[in-house]
Enzyme design. Structure first.
Site, short mmCIF file in Angstrom:
data_model
loop_
_atom_site.label_atom_id
_atom_site.label_comp_id
_atom_site.label_asym_id
_atom_site.label_seq_id
_atom_site.Cartn_x
_atom_site.Cartn_y
_atom_site.Cartn_z
N GLY A 166 0.86 -1.19 0.00
CA GLY A 166 0.00 0.00 0.00
C GLY A 166 0.89 1.23 0.00
O GLY A 166 2.04 1.20 -0.48
N ARG A 167 0.36 2.33 0.53
CA ARG A 167 1.12 3.59 0.50
C ARG A 167 2.51 3.44 1.12
O ARG A 167 3.53 3.80 0.53
CB ARG A 167 0.36 4.68 1.27
CG ARG A 167 -0.73 5.35 0.50
CD ARG A 167 -1.40 6.40 1.36
NE ARG A 167 -2.10 5.76 2.45
CZ ARG A 167 -3.42 5.59 2.50
NH1 ARG A 167 -4.18 6.06 1.57
NH2 ARG A 167 -3.99 4.97 3.54
N ILE A 168 2.56 2.88 2.34
CA ILE A 168 3.85 2.82 3.05
C ILE A 168 4.74 1.74 2.42
O ILE A 168 5.94 1.95 2.21
CB ILE A 168 3.64 2.58 4.56
CG1 ILE A 168 2.87 3.77 5.17
CG2 ILE A 168 4.98 2.40 5.28
CD1 ILE A 168 2.42 3.58 6.60
N THR A 182 6.92 -2.58 10.87
CA THR A 182 6.52 -1.24 11.27
C THR A 182 4.99 -1.10 11.18
O THR A 182 4.47 0.02 11.18
CB THR A 182 7.17 -0.15 10.37
OG1 THR A 182 6.89 -0.46 9.01
CG2 THR A 182 8.67 -0.07 10.58
N ARG A 218 1.80 -3.46 12.70
CA ARG A 218 1.20 -3.64 14.02
C ARG A 218 1.80 -4.91 14.63
O ARG A 218 2.01 -5.91 13.94
CB ARG A 218 -0.32 -3.79 13.92
CG ARG A 218 -1.06 -2.48 13.64
CD ARG A 218 -1.01 -1.53 14.83
NE ARG A 218 -1.77 -0.32 14.63
CZ ARG A 218 -1.25 0.84 14.20
NH1 ARG A 218 0.03 0.93 13.90
NH2 ARG A 218 -2.02 1.91 14.08
N GLU A 246 2.01 -3.43 23.59
CA GLU A 246 2.80 -2.20 23.64
C GLU A 246 2.39 -1.45 24.90
O GLU A 246 1.20 -1.29 25.11
CB GLU A 246 2.54 -1.32 22.42
CG GLU A 246 3.13 -1.92 21.16
CD GLU A 246 2.97 -1.04 19.93
OE1 GLU A 246 2.53 0.11 20.08
OE2 GLU A 246 3.28 -1.51 18.84
N HIS A 285 7.60 2.04 18.80
CA HIS A 285 6.54 2.52 17.89
C HIS A 285 6.78 3.98 17.51
O HIS A 285 5.98 4.87 17.83
CB HIS A 285 5.15 2.35 18.55
CG HIS A 285 4.03 2.28 17.53
ND1 HIS A 285 2.87 1.59 17.74
CD2 HIS A 285 3.90 2.86 16.31
CE1 HIS A 285 2.07 1.73 16.68
NE2 HIS A 285 2.68 2.51 15.81
C1 DGY Z 1 -0.29 4.81 12.67
O1 DGY Z 1 -0.58 5.98 12.38
O2 DGY Z 1 -1.09 3.89 12.53
C2 DGY Z 1 1.10 4.53 13.16
O3 DGY Z 1 1.24 3.27 13.65
C3 DGY Z 1 1.51 5.54 14.20
O4 DGY Z 1 1.94 6.63 13.55
#
Ligand code: DGY
Length: 305
Positions: free
Chosen positions: A154-156, A220, A222, A251, A270
């Site tokens: 996706g975007r990230i 990065t 969840r 967390e 996080h």
């Molecule tokens: C989100 O926005 O979902 C990230 O995990 C925290 O910036």
């Protein structure tokens, strides 16, 4: 003016803008409000600006009969029961796009740090173990020419792929091939799928067993995407090369959590979106969402309905 509940002190200019148009009550604690305090906070609220650490579920929504708009300061909305909000006609806002680059940077930083074993090397310097240039010590894994598997392009995920191309990596992704095949081919695996019932423990013992013994896992997304017991076992057994996590389950991860005993592991708290500029943009977007929702206007970034 509507009554707005804000679940943490947010020291960003956008909050002043919110205060100019609405009556804002803030949970002042340094940590998330406990369940009963959250319930009390939302009791009379019409708007809620919450964080990913707040569980906004059906019973909480029932305890907030006047609630008309929710704005989550995150792109992920797994902390909010979107169906329950939709059923009550409450729009839920999120903060996509503005954190893409910061999170992709962090994913890549973790990838590089894990590949080049930066943490043990840095610890060795502080411990006085740097006695000379060592031809065969502190060796890591080559990034250039390696294969990066993006799980969730996706975007990230796509932003991480762009960075990888700059490093001369070959990029494969889970849209173009089966996850099992990706895990078998990748030297680095980076997770970017949202957390849902389908993706919980997506990376379990079976998935880890498919990875190369030299491969690194970067998360990065969840924490619950990964079965941490299985990850700890794989790291202890050396069946994967390393793991670098920005997110864990739970967390925070308690300092005495067994996962932290595992070798070749990096854990950071996080911080994917934690740059000054990104957090300001997230706050601005969250405020825009909330103000629009309270005005009865479409949210600029709505996650439900
Ligand atoms: C989100 O926005 O979902 C990230 O995990 C925290 O910036």
């Amino acid at each position: 003016m509507a009554r707005v509940a804000l679940t943490r002190i947010l020291p960003f200019p956008a909050i002043d803008r919110l205060r100019e148009v609405h009556d804002v009550t803030v949970w002042e604690g340094p940590e998330p409000p406990p369940e009963d305090a959250l319930r009390e906070l939302v009791r009379d609220a019409e708007g809620l600006l919450c964080l990913l650490t707040d569980r906004i579920d059906g019973p909480l929504l029932e305890a907030a009969p006047r609630l008309r708009a929710i704005s989550n300061l995150a792109v992920g909305t797994d902390n909010v029961d979107l169906e329950a909000a939709t059923a009550r006609g409450i729009p839920v806002g999120s903060t996509p796009d503005v954190l893409t680059d910061a999170t992709a940077d962090l994913a890549f930083a973790l990838l590089l740090a894990s590949a080049r074993r930066l943490l043990p090397a840095s610890r060795a310097v502080r411990a006085g173990e740097w006695v000379t240039w060592e031809p065969a010590r502190w060796l890591g894994d080559e990034v250039t020419g390696a294969t990066l598997g993006i799980v969730g392009p996706g975007r990230i995920g796509r932003a991480v792929a762009r960075r990888a191309e700059g490093f001369g990596m070959r990029v494969i992704d889970s849209k173009a091939m089966e996850l099992d095949e990706l895990l078998e081919q990748a030297d680095f695996v980076s997770l970017h799928v949202p957390l849902t019932d389908d993706t919980r423990h997506l990376i379990d013992a079976g998935a880890l067993a498919r990875m190369k013994p030299t491969a690194h896992l970067v998360n990065t997304g969840r924490g619950p995407l990964v079965d941490q017991d299985a990850l700890a076992a794989a790291l202890h057994a050396g069946t994967i090369g390393g793991a670098a996590l920005d997110v864990t389950d739970p967390e925070p991860l308690p300092a005495d959590h067994p996962l932290l005993e595992a070798p070749n592991l990096i854990v950071v708290p996080h911080v994917g979106s934690a740059t000054h500029a990104t957090r300001e943009r997230m706050a601005a977007m969250a405020v825009d969402n909330l103000i629009a929702g309270l005005d009865g206007a479409p949210l600029p970034h709505r996650a439900n309905g």
